[in-house]
Design an enzyme around this catalytic site. Structure first.
Site, PDB file in Angstrom:
ATOM      1  N   THR A 165       0.743  14.047 -34.409  1.00  0.00           N
ATOM      2  CA  THR A 165       1.452  15.156 -35.060  1.00  0.00           C
ATOM      3  C   THR A 165       1.371  16.284 -34.047  1.00  0.00           C
ATOM      4  O   THR A 165       0.372  16.400 -33.319  1.00  0.00           O
ATOM      5  CB  THR A 165       0.788  15.589 -36.389  1.00  0.00           C
ATOM      6  OG1 THR A 165      -0.552  15.988 -36.116  1.00  0.00           O
ATOM      7  CG2 THR A 165       0.785  14.455 -37.415  1.00  0.00           C
ATOM      8  N   HIS A 166       2.400  17.090 -33.968  1.00  0.00           N
ATOM      9  CA  HIS A 166       2.461  18.179 -32.971  1.00  0.00           C
ATOM     10  C   HIS A 166       2.295  17.645 -31.544  1.00  0.00           C
ATOM     11  O   HIS A 166       1.841  18.371 -30.662  1.00  0.00           O
ATOM     12  CB  HIS A 166       1.400  19.248 -33.229  1.00  0.00           C
ATOM     13  CG  HIS A 166       1.268  19.648 -34.659  1.00  0.00           C
ATOM     14  ND1 HIS A 166       2.001  20.667 -35.226  1.00  0.00           N
ATOM     15  CD2 HIS A 166       0.513  19.132 -35.674  1.00  0.00           C
ATOM     16  CE1 HIS A 166       1.684  20.774 -36.516  1.00  0.00           C
ATOM     17  NE2 HIS A 166       0.797  19.845 -36.817  1.00  0.00           N
TER      18      HIS A 166
ATOM     19  N   SER B  60      14.344   6.915  -7.146  1.00  0.00           N
ATOM     20  CA  SER B  60      14.755   8.207  -6.607  1.00  0.00           C
ATOM     21  C   SER B  60      15.190   7.995  -5.170  1.00  0.00           C
ATOM     22  O   SER B  60      14.628   7.160  -4.461  1.00  0.00           O
ATOM     23  CB  SER B  60      13.588   9.179  -6.660  1.00  0.00           C
ATOM     24  OG  SER B  60      13.777  10.206  -5.727  1.00  0.00           O
TER      25      SER B  60
ATOM     26  N   LYS C 225       9.135   6.624  -7.534  1.00  0.00           N
ATOM     27  CA  LYS C 225       9.681   6.956  -8.849  1.00  0.00           C
ATOM     28  C   LYS C 225      10.367   5.782  -9.546  1.00  0.00           C
ATOM     29  O   LYS C 225      10.990   4.942  -8.924  1.00  0.00           O
ATOM     30  CB  LYS C 225      10.701   8.099  -8.719  1.00  0.00           C
ATOM     31  CG  LYS C 225      10.086   9.404  -8.280  1.00  0.00           C
ATOM     32  CD  LYS C 225       9.448  10.163  -9.434  1.00  0.00           C
ATOM     33  CE  LYS C 225      10.460  10.689 -10.376  1.00  0.00           C
ATOM     34  NZ  LYS C 225      10.562  12.111 -10.462  1.00  0.00           N
TER      35      LYS C 225
ATOM     36  N   GLU D  66      17.249   8.878 -20.911  1.00  0.00           N
ATOM     37  CA  GLU D  66      17.678  10.283 -20.783  1.00  0.00           C
ATOM     38  C   GLU D  66      19.156  10.431 -21.113  1.00  0.00           C
ATOM     39  O   GLU D  66      19.577  11.403 -21.756  1.00  0.00           O
ATOM     40  CB  GLU D  66      17.406  10.781 -19.370  1.00  0.00           C
ATOM     41  CG  GLU D  66      15.921  10.891 -19.060  1.00  0.00           C
ATOM     42  CD  GLU D  66      15.660  11.111 -17.577  1.00  0.00           C
ATOM     43  OE1 GLU D  66      15.178  12.176 -17.238  1.00  0.00           O
ATOM     44  OE2 GLU D  66      15.965  10.219 -16.764  1.00  0.00           O
TER      45      GLU D  66
END
Ligand code: ARG
Length: 462
Positions: free
Chosen positions: A159-160, A281, A287, A294
């Protein structure tokens, strides 16, 4: 009228006002996507006109055949679309005239482009509801596959975005199955409401010809004709319901995409996306970027945008049809395409991703995630009121934190210094496996519960 640039229209329009009018007025650039629906609607209409004695059987036959030829030309990609003919309706009719001559002119009896476009667009959106339904089912199956594999893998529940309590991987996957199932039912509900036929409303007032609207409704798979001709040509709520359902579904997709972005980061290492769904990348060799996740997250903006755009187009329009409504289609097409692509990408990504089970379990044990288990034990075994148990546990958490340790690292002596009744039974309890196994309430995270839900969904999905 002049075809050359003039100072008043100027700039990028190197043409006179007739060309500019054509550019703003024409919809053929996009509404050609409704060609199949347009032809289906026209064939049903022509057959009905003949059945009602409004045109001859011979003419109806010529029209029906001719329309099939037009359709095959369009499908073959060699149809001469013309912007001057504005839209798909007039393009098809003009070509029909080339092919069959005079009878083509009888097709538009007792009909207008207003009910024609309404029926075409309804059919198109209805098809999309079916396509989205299939895509959602595939995604649910991908998620269930993950849930089955990891019904008892322990991970942190948040949570949070703070570690809260341990949960199971299967439970987390199945949470999305529930969400996407509700999305499916929203599309199904919308489909039921949109499945009424506007055909025969004509321009707006109905027609004096003795048409049979029930016949065309049935031929096109609608439940019945719409009851009010003004409503039939004026509303686009069916497209808005599709876009609203798409928006909610897109919101769910975006949340899952966001989790995959976070989970695949070096900081989390909860999942490894397969090579198929990652990119490298150009400059940083280490990467592995979760680009597909996304882009799903980002494409959602187009879907929300389409919903707001069409609401805005419609909101101030007096009944019935206004040309504003031509702007309903492009947005809806784009939203539907974006949703279908996002659903397909998400199904593939979820199906291929690999959970890092040790890393999930290690993370589950951080952040004093079993503090609630300890508090519950104090209530259950020692009869403490929950508020007191919460206080005792809080004190122990503070003690562990001060030592830079976790709850199970405290000694029994340290624990009993806070509450004398604590026994070494709590050590078993503080493990994350024990924690999840204990949460057997209906819909809880215990593997046994998760397996029950998986079995139920598998039964439903077949
Ligand atoms: N292309 C138009 C549209 O998409 C078809 C309807 C035209 N009707 C009219 N009265 N101009 O809305």
């Amino acid at each position: 009228m002049t075809k050359t640039a003039n100072t008043m229209w100027g700039g990028r329009f190197a043409a006179g006002p007739d060309a500019i009018m054509e550019a703003i007025n024409a919809s053929i650039g996009f509404d050609r996507r409704m060609a199949a629906q347009d032809i289906a609607g026209s064939r049903a209409h022509a057959a009905m006109l003949a059945a009602c004695g409004i045109i001859t059987d011979k003419d109806a036959e010529a029209i029906g055949e001719g329309l099939l030829t037009v359709l095959s030309e369009i499908e073959a990609g060699d149809f001469p679309f013309s912007t001057a003919l504005e839209d798909i309706h007039m393009n098809v009719e003009a070509r029909l005239k080339d092919l069959i001559g005079e009878p083509a002119g009888r097709l538009h009896t007792a009909r207008s482009r207003n009910d024609q476009v309404a029926v075409d667009f309804r059919l198109w959106v209805r098809d999309q509801c079916d396509a989205v339904d299939g895509a959602l089912e595939a995604l649910m199956k991908s998620l269930i596959g993950q849930a089955e594999a990891g019904a008892d893998w322990v991970m942190p529940g948040f949570t949070h975005l703070q570690v809260a309590q341990p949960v199971t991987w299967g439970h987390h996957m199945m949470a999305y199955v529930e969400m996407f199932a509700r999305d499916r039912s929203r599309f199904a509900d919308a489909r039921v409401r949109m499945n009424t036929s506007p055909l025969g409303a004509a321009a707006l007032a109905g027609t004096s010809f003795p048409i049979d609207r029930h016949m065309t409704a049935e031929a096109l798979g609608f439940d019945r004709p719409m009851s009010n001709s003004l409503d039939a040509v004026a509303d686009r709520d069916f497209a808005l319901e599709f876009l609203a359902s798409a928006s909610i579904c897109a919101m769910h997709l975006s949340r899952l995409a966001e989790e995959l972005v976070i989970w695949s980061s070096a900081q989390f290492r909860f999942v490894k996306m397969s090579d198929k769904w990652s990119t490298g990348s150009s400059i940083m060799p280490q990467k592995r970027n979760p680009d597909a996740a996304e882009l799903i997250r980002a494409k959602i903006g187009r879907i929300f945008g389409a919903n707001v755009a069409l609401m805005t187009v419609m909101k101030g329009l007096p009944l019935t049809y206004s040309k504003d409504m031509q702007e309903d289609k492009e947005q809806t097409f784009d939203a539907a395409d974006s949703l279908m692509l996002a659903l397909a990408a998400m199904s593939g990504m979820v199906g291929d991703m690999q959970a890092n089970v040790p890393s999930l379990e290690a993370a589950a044990a951080t952040g004093f995630s079993t503090a609630t288990d300890l508090a519950d034990w104090l209530v259950r075994e020692l009869g403490l009121p929950f508020r007191d148990a919460h206080h005792v546990t809080g004190t122990l958490v503070a003690m562990a934190e001060a030592k830079g340790a976790d709850l199970p690292d405290l000694t029994l002596a340290e624990m009993t210094s806070v509450h004398a009744g604590i026994t070494d039974a709590v050590f078993g309890l503080l493990g994350v496996q024990n924690s999840v196994a204990s949460r057997v309430s209906f819909g809880g995270t215990a593997p046994a519960q998760v397996r029950l839900r998986i079995a139920e969904w598998k039964e439903v999905l077949g």
